[in-house]
Scaffold this motif. Sequence first.
Motif, short mmCIF file in Angstrom:
data_model
loop_
_atom_site.label_atom_id
_atom_site.label_comp_id
_atom_site.label_asym_id
_atom_site.label_seq_id
_atom_site.Cartn_x
_atom_site.Cartn_y
_atom_site.Cartn_z
N GLN A 17 0.90 -1.11 0.00
CA GLN A 17 0.03 0.01 0.09
C GLN A 17 0.84 1.26 -0.06
O GLN A 17 0.56 2.25 -0.59
N LEU A 18 1.94 1.20 0.59
CA LEU A 18 2.99 2.27 0.60
C LEU A 18 3.35 2.36 -0.60
O LEU A 18 3.86 3.72 -1.12
N LYS A 19 3.97 1.25 -1.25
CA LYS A 19 4.34 1.54 -2.56
C LYS A 19 3.23 2.23 -3.46
O LYS A 19 3.83 3.01 -4.45
N ASP A 20 2.05 1.68 -3.44
CA ASP A 20 1.01 2.27 -4.36
C ASP A 20 0.81 3.78 -4.33
O ASP A 20 0.70 4.60 -5.16
N LYS A 21 1.06 4.17 -2.82
CA LYS A 21 0.63 5.64 -2.53
C LYS A 21 1.84 6.44 -3.12
O LYS A 21 2.02 7.63 -3.42
N LEU A 22 3.11 5.71 -2.92
CA LEU A 22 4.37 6.58 -3.45
C LEU A 22 4.35 6.70 -5.03
O LEU A 22 4.64 7.67 -5.48
N ASP A 23 3.92 5.98 -5.62
CA ASP A 23 3.68 6.08 -7.22
C ASP A 23 2.66 7.13 -7.39
O ASP A 23 3.08 7.87 -8.26
N GLU A 28 2.44 13.01 -9.26
CA GLU A 28 2.23 14.50 -8.66
C GLU A 28 3.52 15.26 -8.84
O GLU A 28 3.53 16.46 -9.29
N ALA A 29 4.65 14.37 -8.32
CA ALA A 29 6.13 15.33 -8.37
C ALA A 29 6.43 15.72 -9.69
O ALA A 29 6.86 16.76 -10.28
N VAL A 30 6.07 14.74 -10.86
CA VAL A 30 6.39 14.79 -12.25
C VAL A 30 5.55 16.23 -12.77
O VAL A 30 6.00 17.02 -13.24
N LYS A 31 4.28 16.15 -12.19
CA LYS A 31 3.42 17.30 -12.70
C LYS A 31 3.97 18.53 -11.96
O LYS A 31 3.94 19.83 -12.60
N PHE A 32 4.29 18.42 -10.89
CA PHE A 32 4.96 19.82 -10.22
C PHE A 32 6.15 20.37 -10.98
O PHE A 32 6.31 21.48 -11.04
N LYS A 45 0.95 16.42 0.59
CA LYS A 45 -0.22 15.81 1.32
C LYS A 45 0.18 14.24 1.38
O LYS A 45 -0.26 13.54 2.37
N GLY A 46 0.39 13.88 0.08
CA GLY A 46 0.57 12.29 -0.11
C GLY A 46 1.96 11.92 0.66
O GLY A 46 1.81 10.89 1.42
N LEU A 47 2.84 12.65 0.69
CA LEU A 47 4.04 12.29 1.55
C LEU A 47 3.60 12.16 3.17
O LEU A 47 4.09 11.40 3.67
N ALA A 53 1.40 6.40 7.39
CA ALA A 53 1.41 4.99 7.36
C ALA A 53 2.61 4.37 7.58
O ALA A 53 2.59 3.27 8.11
N ILE A 54 3.64 4.80 7.43
CA ILE A 54 5.03 4.17 7.81
C ILE A 54 5.08 3.96 9.42
O ILE A 54 5.38 2.86 9.89
N LYS A 55 4.52 4.82 10.00
CA LYS A 55 4.64 4.70 11.27
C LYS A 55 3.65 3.49 11.77
O LYS A 55 4.11 2.61 12.63
N GLY A 56 2.47 3.27 11.07
CA GLY A 56 1.80 2.28 11.41
C GLY A 56 2.50 0.79 11.21
O GLY A 56 2.46 -0.13 11.83
#
Length: 72
Positions: A17-23, A28-32, A45-47, A53-56
């Motif tokens: 799930q973390l991997k999916d969120k990072l994708d 968004e970073a590319v768009k930025f 916000k995603g970060l 989630a990493i803490k979890g």
Amino acid sequence: MAKKAAAVKSITPMVEQLKDKLDIVIEEAVKFDRGVNVAGSRARKGLQEIKAAIKGVRDAITETKNIRKAAK
């Protein structure tokens, strides 16, 4: 001892799930980088969500390690 085994969480799906969120954050970073400033806000916000989630995941790993240690 069966109760303790039930409390063990599978870490792999959590990391997937973390991997999916990072994708999504990478998109968004590319768009930025192309000049879309609002994409920077979405990336931040995603970060922040990933950080939580990493803490979890870290807590689940620690909990699992403690259960395994207690079972010995």
